[in-house]
Structure formats: structure tokens, C-alpha cells
Design a protein around this motif. Structure first.
Motif, mmCIF file in Angstrom:
data_model
loop_
_atom_site.group_PDB
_atom_site.id
_atom_site.type_symbol
_atom_site.label_atom_id
_atom_site.label_comp_id
_atom_site.label_asym_id
_atom_site.label_seq_id
_atom_site.Cartn_x
_atom_site.Cartn_y
_atom_site.Cartn_z
ATOM 1 N N LEU A 53 0.837 -1.198 0.000
ATOM 2 C CA LEU A 53 0.000 0.000 0.000
ATOM 3 C C LEU A 53 0.872 1.249 0.000
ATOM 4 N N SER A 54 0.310 2.315 -0.484
ATOM 5 C CA SER A 54 1.025 3.586 -0.516
ATOM 6 C C SER A 54 0.114 4.678 0.041
ATOM 7 N N PRO A 55 -0.047 4.715 1.352
ATOM 8 C CA PRO A 55 -0.864 5.782 1.930
ATOM 9 C C PRO A 55 -0.220 7.140 1.698
ATOM 10 N N ILE A 56 -1.023 8.171 1.806
ATOM 11 C CA ILE A 56 -0.506 9.520 1.541
ATOM 12 C C ILE A 56 0.448 9.953 2.647
ATOM 13 N N SER A 57 0.151 9.603 3.891
ATOM 14 C CA SER A 57 0.876 9.945 5.118
ATOM 15 C C SER A 57 0.296 11.223 5.713
ATOM 16 N N GLU A 58 0.366 11.329 7.019
ATOM 17 C CA GLU A 58 -0.219 12.462 7.729
ATOM 18 C C GLU A 58 0.405 13.783 7.287
ATOM 19 N N ASP A 59 1.719 13.803 7.130
ATOM 20 C CA ASP A 59 2.395 15.053 6.747
ATOM 21 C C ASP A 59 1.940 15.542 5.381
ATOM 22 N N LEU A 60 1.838 14.616 4.413
ATOM 23 C CA LEU A 60 1.482 15.032 3.063
ATOM 24 C C LEU A 60 -0.009 15.336 2.936
ATOM 25 N N ILE A 61 -0.841 14.696 3.752
ATOM 26 C CA ILE A 61 -2.261 15.078 3.777
ATOM 27 C C ILE A 61 -2.372 16.530 4.223
ATOM 28 N N THR A 62 -1.660 16.855 5.300
ATOM 29 C CA THR A 62 -1.679 18.233 5.791
ATOM 30 C C THR A 62 -1.120 19.189 4.744
ATOM 31 N N ALA A 63 -0.022 18.789 4.093
ATOM 32 C CA ALA A 63 0.578 19.650 3.063
ATOM 33 C C ALA A 63 -0.388 19.871 1.900
ATOM 34 N N GLY A 64 -1.082 18.814 1.493
ATOM 35 C CA GLY A 64 -2.036 18.940 0.398
ATOM 36 C C GLY A 64 -3.193 19.851 0.751
ATOM 37 N N LEU A 65 -3.724 19.703 1.971
ATOM 38 C CA LEU A 65 -4.821 20.568 2.406
ATOM 39 C C LEU A 65 -4.358 22.018 2.517
ATOM 40 N N GLU A 66 -3.170 22.225 3.070
ATOM 41 C CA GLU A 66 -2.654 23.586 3.212
ATOM 42 C C GLU A 66 -2.429 24.246 1.858
ATOM 43 N N LYS A 67 -2.069 23.437 0.868
ATOM 44 C CA LYS A 67 -1.792 23.974 -0.467
ATOM 45 C C LYS A 67 -3.066 24.479 -1.146
ATOM 46 N N GLU A 68 -4.189 23.817 -0.890
ATOM 47 C CA GLU A 68 -5.405 24.146 -1.628
ATOM 48 C C GLU A 68 -6.474 24.865 -0.803
ATOM 49 N N PHE A 69 -6.325 24.911 0.524
ATOM 50 C CA PHE A 69 -7.325 25.556 1.362
ATOM 51 C C PHE A 69 -6.652 26.543 2.317
ATOM 52 N N ASP A 70 -7.199 27.745 2.376
ATOM 53 C CA ASP A 70 -6.684 28.769 3.292
ATOM 54 C C ASP A 70 -7.479 28.651 4.591
ATOM 55 N N ALA A 71 -7.004 27.814 5.500
ATOM 56 C CA ALA A 71 -7.706 27.543 6.751
ATOM 57 C C ALA A 71 -6.805 27.864 7.940
ATOM 58 N N ASP A 72 -7.417 27.926 9.120
ATOM 59 C CA ASP A 72 -6.658 28.222 10.345
ATOM 60 C C ASP A 72 -6.076 26.968 10.986
ATOM 61 N N PHE A 73 -6.718 25.833 10.750
ATOM 62 C CA PHE A 73 -6.342 24.610 11.466
ATOM 63 C C PHE A 73 -6.358 23.424 10.508
ATOM 64 N N PHE A 74 -5.371 22.546 10.672
ATOM 65 C CA PHE A 74 -5.294 21.322 9.873
ATOM 66 C C PHE A 74 -4.943 20.158 10.794
ATOM 67 N N ALA A 75 -5.555 19.018 10.567
ATOM 68 C CA ALA A 75 -5.230 17.801 11.323
ATOM 69 C C ALA A 75 -5.333 16.621 10.371
ATOM 70 N N SER A 76 -4.579 15.585 10.643
ATOM 71 C CA SER A 76 -4.622 14.389 9.802
ATOM 72 C C SER A 76 -4.340 13.162 10.646
ATOM 73 N N ALA A 77 -4.771 12.013 10.143
ATOM 74 C CA ALA A 77 -4.571 10.745 10.854
ATOM 75 C C ALA A 77 -4.447 9.628 9.837
ATOM 76 N N THR A 78 -3.497 8.743 10.055
ATOM 77 C CA THR A 78 -3.318 7.547 9.227
ATOM 78 C C THR A 78 -3.416 6.332 10.132
ATOM 79 N N ARG A 79 -4.363 5.464 9.862
ATOM 80 C CA ARG A 79 -4.585 4.286 10.695
ATOM 81 C C ARG A 79 -3.602 3.173 10.327
#
Length: 826
Positions: free
Chosen positions: A532-558
Motif C-alpha cells: 500500500l502507498s498511503p498519503i501519510s499524515e504530513d502530506l495530507i496536511t501539506a495537500g490541504l494547506e496547499k489548496e485551502f486557506d484555513a486556520d487549522f489542519f489535522a490528519s490521521a493515518t490508521r
């Protein structure tokens, strides 16, 4: 009277005539008439689906070749049709494989591979070609160039739906400015009514593929999404199926195809995460289901009249008094050393005793003698011996109404421990007697070993419970019955019988079902995630930060789970606040194997799970306490699997598989807990800020009033707010020092926790005589004094340096929330 319908088919040859009309159809012909199943049910959706299939193929091709993807998508108006162009920088396709990739349905390299990929069935891009030719009548135009080739291959082709084969109309070489890659051009009947879904697909693809550069040019708008990282997804490896979740039919098929001879070899060679130790555990669990366990009875206590030595001596003939006595004594000691004894354990004890006595006395104890000894001792243990001595003892005890069998006494103790204290001893004793009778009946059924499956044991307990309810008028419920079964099953022993060979299991449905149950019941490590090739918590956050101007970001990989033998990983991300729309419901982004799921949101398991969560518990508004939350929030869910269970061939929604739904919920809740902490902290900071504002207004008035009443100068309240609010106070003190200025930056921690600060003092002149721990960097005529003190609760730290008299300062403090920080910059 014979009905008309009953006479149908009486005509001779009608069955043959009907049989002649039966014929097979190709998969391409089937989808030609059922294109809606692949997501091409309208012009608007068909265009989005075609873009999706082409981009998915491009991403997979580039990643497999270790190339950072650059993908260009263009949509042009072409008279009555729309022209779709998709270019990529992948490795390209060879002349031989290209026509089948684009012109043959169910042609691909990933269907049988247990590793994560966007495409699996080999349908997608060829279905887009089929839709194009059906609606426009024009062929697909494909250009592809492999690395190192001087020219590119150019094809124009359609899908021959009768044969499910590519029909090539143009095949030639051409020049192309790309060094490698593939370009496909399709004309189709379409419209731009689904423009928003198209934009969402491209944007969401950029979020979960931060390593890709995407460009979309359409008649009205032009978008570019730059990559956020140069890190390619981890390369996946194919794995074997995991024992948990494989279905009976699959295992039967695997048994028929394997080269293994033994069950141990089969489970080790055909499944992942199964070594020798795990295989032994699976086989033990299989034995329990296939052969059953043997009841282990307690050895005789000192107060009991059971004489094992006498029973062995009586059963052993012609071996000499000394050898016989030693044999009997050795067996009695071996039995006494056990807390409980099963028949096969007794057999092993007798064999060991016989071998020892043979070595010491030179007397041979053959199979018959050993079998006689086992039988004699076992009958004593289960209270079934029939000797003249015991008959006489029974006659003497006829008047003793309290006499009970060894089995009853043993089962009474087990049942008494397993059942509620509300049942009195007489009821438990009656139940134990009836349960013991079921074991005693097994001797007549030639099961003197008391070997039972768990199902058979449950039948014994149920019957004893039913008789107890009938004759003693006492409820013996489901919980009590199951507790007794569990207690008895736990003391029973797994038998040492060899499992059947693979050739004996092959075709035996019941035995194979036992093996499947055994694999599922065995504790086995989660499947490896290298497939499997999960995105990873860091890159999920990076992807969200790149496309959304938000105050808070969180991610979780099970951690990896397993469903149907296929491993999967669920990831979740949340963005909140900022420029996200505050009105209406939050946005839910669904992904499977890094592919956005644009349609059928209501039919998707991810949506169902998001709706089922109580978002009020995490600080979000949720009208009615169910459904999607309201407010400025984006919720992202990604399911990565070797075989994503989609609801249809169009791959728009994830099916409601309990194991996957559970992991989706856990991943979302894990990220949501961080959101809850953030919102709680934000509310706390807002209250703190409000309190500080009130103090900032009141304290000067109080100081002025005190001075007026007392006739003294106003008290210095500069640091008072920091101390009242338990803030971290950062204060600059400047004093003349000869020709220069002595500067002190004092940190006073009034909070209850240790604080780590990052202090930067920007000075217009070069500082000297810096305190230990501070550094200085000159940049464009300014000096940046950097200091990172760690100050304990109620502690203090000081930075000192000297500058010329005319120097100016600008103090910047990080590491502490602004609401908990007071800066006094003289």
C-alpha cells in the motif's frame, strides 16, 4: 382441463430451437449497451469520467516509472462535440501494447496484483474510447513516445465491440516535443454542466497527490496546481493474501492450485504473515474444529477410593511382579503430576512409563499391554470401571444419597465458577449431574475419549440446561450456558492428531470451512503495508494547506486492516476556519487509492460514516445531532487498498464493508479529537483575551483613583496584567552605559508550565557582549539577535547585550500564544 400454458413446449424441437438462439457476447458489446455502469450515463458526467480515467492512468504510469507526474488536461469546443486532450510525461507505451491498452476492455496489468493502484480492472480508459466512438463516431488519436526513442508512435483506433479488440485505422510514427509520455485525444458528445465536478476532481486530485503538477484548460477557465513536494509515493510491492477475511470458495480454489502437500506448508506459502509458529497455531485451531478437543478430567484426590496402581496391575499380565509394580507406580505418579488429564495425555504418560520400565527391568511392554493400561486408568478417571471390588463398594453405599460420580463433582466445580451466585448449589448440582450423564453416554457411542467439538459441547450444555429448567423450574439463560461452555472448553485439550493432507482437504467443503474458521480465529499480524502507498499524515496536511486557506489542519493515518483477504489503510484529514465558507454544510472529500470520488456521494460508505458521527462532541454545529456538520470545515477521507470494494464498475462510491467503515470512523475521530482540542483552546483563548481587555481598561482607572485618594504618585501597573493573568512577560530594559546602551530582555514566566520561547530582537546597530546562548546574524544592515530560552514555571531568564546610543529595536516573540503573552518593549 389442460391449460394452454401447460401445453407450451410440447412441439418437437422447441428446446433445440431455443438452444440455437443462445450466444455469448463480448464484454465490449455488453458495456456498449450499458455504458452508464461505467459512469458514462450523460454528456456532463461522461466528460468528467473520461478526464478521470485518463488522469488516473497518467498518474499510475508516471509513478510506476519513478517520474514526478506533469499532466496537462485540455477541453475544447469542437462544433457539436467536445475534444478532450490529456498529456502526461510518463514512460510511454510500446507499439505493441498501446492498441490493446486503449482499445480492449479488461486489458491491464493490475487485476491479479495484490498491491495498491488507481486502476485495477483494465476498463477505464478503453471505456472512454468506447464512449467517444459511440457518441461522435470518431476514433481516438493517441501519441506515445518511450524514453530514448527518436520518434513517437501515432495511432487512430476504435474498439471493435463484437470482438473486444482494437480496430486500428491509422498507424504511423511522428515527431513530438516531449522526450517521453503519452497523449490521447477524444471527441465526444458532452457538455460543461458538470464544470464544478470537473474542477473539484482536478483540485482534489492535487490535494491527495501533492507530488503531481496538474494543469486544466477549458473553454472558460484555466487552472494550474503546482506540486507541494518532490517526494514520490512509496513504491508498492505485491503481497500474498492475508488469512483473515479470505472466503471459503477462494481457499478451496487455492487448495486445488497449490503445490504444497501439507496444511502447514500451504498456509505458510500461500498467505502473508504466516510463519511456522503461526501455522502451528492455525493447525491447532483447525484440530479443535475438525477433530474436537478431549476432556481433561482431574486425577484422583487422596480421599478418593480410586486406586490407579491397582487398576494397572490388574490390567497387566505376565510381566513379572517387580516390573508390573514399577509400571503401575510410574503411571500413577505421572497422572498425579497433572492437574487434569486428557486421553491422549494419558496415552503419552503410559508410553513414557513403559519405556522407562523396559530400560530399567529389561521387560518389554508391547502395544497391547500399553493399551490395556490406558483403558484401565481412563475408566478409573471417568468413573466407568466395572470391577467386583467397585461393585461391592457400590452395594455398600446404596444408602448414601449424597454419593456422586467423579464426573459430576468435576463438572459441578466448573459450572459453579461459571454461573451466577444467584443459582443455589442444588440447581448447579442437578445441572452437573445431567451434563455428566451426557459425557457418560459417549462411552456407549464409542467416544470413550470424550472428544467433542465446541458445537457438540454446546449441545450437551443446552440439553442439561433444558432438563434443569423443565424439572427444577429454574431459568438457565443464554449467558449462563455460554459461560459453562467456555469454562469446560478451556479445560479441554487440543488433540495431537495430524491434520489431513492438502489432497485430502481439496474438495472437502466442511474440512476447508474448518480451516477458514481456524485462520480467522488465529491471532495473526496485520498484513504488511509495503503493498500500500498511503498519503501519510504530513502530506495530507501539506495537500490541504496547499489548496485551502484555513486556520487549522489535522490528519490521521490508521494502521493496516484486512477485509476479504485484502489489506487496506484509512486516512483522514480536517481543515477548519480561515477562508472556508462558514455557511451551510461542511465539505466532504472522498478518495480511494488517491483518486477523488466525485459522484454518488450519498451511496458511499465514507459519507454514511461522516453522517453517523456526533460532530457536536467535537465542537461543530450539527442540526438534529446527525448528518453532515455545518460550518467552515473540510473533511477528507482516503481509503487505500489492494482491492477497494466499490459499489459499481464506475468506481464512484465505496461499499459498506463493516471493517472499512470501522476504520473510517476511527480515522475521522482521531483527526476530530485534534480539532476539538483546537476549538476548546481557541474558546479558552477568546475568554482569556476578553478578560485581559477588561483588566486593561479597569487597572489604569484603579491606579488613577488610588493616586487621587492617597495623594501619591500612580502605582506602576505595567507588569500587573501579566502577573494577574499568569502570562509570560517579556520586558526590555535599556540603560545608558558610557558611550553605548546596555540592553536587557527579561523573560518572566508566571504560568504553571514550562515555556520554550523563540525571541528575535532586530537591532539597527551591531550588538556586542552578548549573553551565552544568544546568536546574531547580520542581514541588509540589520542585526537579528536570536535567543531560545526555556523558562520554568515562576522562573526568569535574561538576555543582555550592548549597542550604540542611537540604536533602535524591534522585538518578536514566538512559542507562546498571544493571549498568554505580555510584551513590554521600551
Amino acid at each position: 382441463m389442460t391449460s394452454f400454458q401447460s401445453t407450451l413446449g410440447d412441439e418437437p424441437g422447441i428446446a433445440e430451437e431455443l438452444a440455437e438462439s443462445q450466444q455469448s457476447i463480448s464484454i465490449a458489446e455488453f458495456f456498449e449497451k450499458n455504458k452508464h455502469m461505467l459512469g458514462f450515463d450523460s454528456g456532463a458526467r461522461g466528460l468528467v469520467t473520461a478526464v478521470k480515467e485518463a488522469v488516473d492512468n497518467a498518474l499510475d504510469a508516471a509513478e510506476e516509472a519513478g517520474i514526478l507526474p506533469d499532466i496537462y488536461v485540455e477541453i475544447q469546443e469542437a462544433g457539436d462535440y467536445y475534444r478532450l486532450i490529456v498529456e502526461d510525461n510518463g514512460p510511454g507505451l510500446t507499439k505493441e501494447s498501446l492498441p490493446k491498452v486503449f482499445g480492449k476492455l479488461l486489458y491491464g496489468s493490475r487485476f491479479h496484483a495484490r498491491e495498491q493502484s488507481r486502476g485495477q480492472q483494465g476498463i477505464g480508459i478503453s471505456a472512454a474510447v468506447l464512449y467517444s466512438q459511440l457518441t461522435s463516431g470518431k476514433p481516438a488519436k493517441i501519441t506515445s513516445r518511450t524514453q530514448g526513442s527518436s520518434e513517437a508512435e501515432y495511432f487512430e483506433l476504435i474498439v471493435d465491440t463484437d470482438e473486444n479488440e482494437p480496430e486500428i485505422s491509422v498507424e504511423e510514427t511522428t515527431t513530438w516535443d516531449r522526450p517521453h509520455g503519452t497523449r490521447i485525444e477524444l471527441e465526444m458528445e458532452a457538455n460543461m454542466r458538470a464544470r464544478q465536478q470537473l474542477h473539484d476532481y482536478i483540485k482534489h486530485t492535487a490535494v491527495v497527490n501533492p507530488h503531481a503538477r496538474l494543469e486544466l484548460r477549458e473553454p472558460q477557465e484555466h487552472f494550474k496546481f503546482e506540486r507541494a513536494t518532490d517526494q514520490l509515493p512509496e513504491e508498492t510491492e505485491e503481497i500474498r493474501p492475508h488469512p483473515h477475511g479470505v472466503e471459503l470458495g477462494t481457499v478451496m480454489k487455492m487448495l486445488a492450485a497449490t503445490d504444497s502437500q501439507t496444511v502447514s506448508g500451504f498456509v505458510q506459502e500461500e498467505f502473508t504473515r504466516v510463519g511456522k509458529k503461526t501455522a502451528d497455531s492455525i493447525i491447532d485451531a483447525f484440530r479443535d474444529r475438525h477433530y474436537g478437543r478431549e476432556m481433561r478430567w482431574r486425577p484422583p484426590a487422596s480421599h478418593e477410593s480410586v486406586n490407579i496402581e491397582a487398576a494397572v496391575e490388574a490390567a497387566t499380565a505376565n510381566k513379572g511382579a517387580d516390573a508390573t509394580s514399577a509400571f503401575a507406580e510410574a503411571i500413577a505418579e505421572a497422572v498425579d503430576d497433572h492437574d487434569r488429564v486428557a486421553h491422549h495425555e494419558l496415552l503419552a504418560a503410559v508410553d513414557a512409563a513403559a519405556d522407562d520400565v523396559e530400560a530399567d527391568h529389561g521387560t518389554t511392554f508391547g502395544d497391547t499391554v500399553r493399551e490395556n493400561a490406558v483403558e484401565a486408568v481412563w475408566l478409573e478417571l471417568i468413573d466407568a470401571a466395572d470391577t467386583e471390588l467397585e461393585a461391592a463398594a457400590d452395594a455398600a453405599d446404596e444408602s448414601d444419597e449424597n454419593a456422586e460420580s467423579r464426573l459430576t463433582a468435576d463438572l459441578y466445580d466448573l459450572a459453579d465458577d461459571a454461573t451466577s451466585t444467584r443459582k443455589d448449589d442444588e440447581i448447579i448440582h442437578a445441572f452437573a449431574e445431567r451434563l455428566a450423564a451426557k459425557f457418560e453416554d459417549e462411552r456407549e457411542a464409542e467416544n470413550v475419549r470424550h472428544r467433542l467439538t465446541r458445537t457438540r459441547l454446546r449441545e450437551f450444555v443446552d440439553r442439561a440446561a433444558e432438563l434443569t429448567e423443565e424439572y427444577d423450574d429454574v431459568s438457565f439463560g443464554e449467558t449462563a450456558r455460554e459461560n459453562v461452555v467456555e469454562a469446560v472448553w478451556d479445560v479441554m485439550a487440543t488433540v495431537p492428531d495430524d491434520p489431513p493432507l492438502v489432497r485430502e482437504l481439496n474438495g472437502d467443503r466442511d474440512a476447508t470451512s474448518n480451516l477458514v474458521d481456524a485462520m480467522r480465529a488465529t491471532d495473526i499480524m496485520a498484513p504488511p503495508t509495503r503493498c500500500l502507498s498511503p498519503i501519510s499524515e504530513d502530506l495530507i496536511t501539506a495537500g490541504l494547506e496547499k489548496e485551502f486557506d484555513a486556520d487549522f489542519f489535522a490528519s490521521a493515518t490508521r494502521d493496516a486492516g484486512v477485509s476479504g483477504g485484502d489489506p487496506f489503510i484509512v486516512e483522514a484529514g480536517i481543515a477548519y476556519g480561515g477562508d472556508l465558507p462558514a455557511d451551510g454544510t461542511g465539505e466532504v472529500m472522498r478518495f480511494a487509492n488517491r483518486v477523488p470520488l466525485v459522484y454518488q456521494r450519498g451511496a458511499c460508505a465514507t459519507t454514511d460514516v461522516v453522517k453517523s458521527i456526533g460532530w457536536r462532541n467535537y465542537g461543530l454545529d450539527q442540526p438534529g445531532g446527525s448528518g453532515l456538520p455545518n460550518g467552515p470545515v473540510v473533511i477528507m477521507i482516503h481509503v487505500a487498498s489492494t482491492n477497494v470494494p466499490f459499489t459499481s464498475e464506475s468506481k464512484d462510491a465505496v461499499a459498506n464493508v463493516p471493517e472499512i467503515e470501522d476504520e473510517i470512523e476511527l480515522a475521522i475521530r482521531e483527526a476530530a479529537r485534534d480539532l476539538k482540542s483546537y476549538l476548546n483552546k481557541r474558546r479558552s483563548m477568546q475568554q482569556r483575551r476578553k478578560k485581559q481587555n477588561v483588566l486593561g481598561k479597569i487597572l489604569p482607572e484603579m491606579a488613577e483613583k488610588v493616586a487621587e485618594v492617597t495623594g501619591r504618585d500612580e502605582p506602576d501597573i505595567g507588569d500587573a496584567i501579566a502577573r494577574i493573568m499568569n502570562n509570560v512577560l517579556v520586558e526590555r530594559q535599556v540603560e545608558a552605559n558610557g558611550d553605548g546602551t546596555a540592553v536587557s530582555v527579561v523573560v518572566e514566566n508566571n504560568s504553571s508550565t514550562n515555556e520554550s520561547l523563540e525571541i528575535t530582537d532586530i537591532v539597527s546597530a551591531e550588538p556586542t557582549s552578548l549573553s551565552d546562548g544568544a546568536t546574531v546574524v547580520e542581514m541588509d544592515g540589520e542585526w537579528f539577535v536570536k535567543w531560545e530560552p526555556e523558562v520554568g514555571s515562576d522562573g526568569e531568564a535574561t538576555l543582555e547585550y550592548e549597542v550604540p546610543d542611537d540604536a533602535t529595536f524591534d522585538l518578536d516573540v514566538k512559542g507562546v500564544e498571544s493571549e498568554k503573552l505580555t510584551v513590554s518593549d521600551q
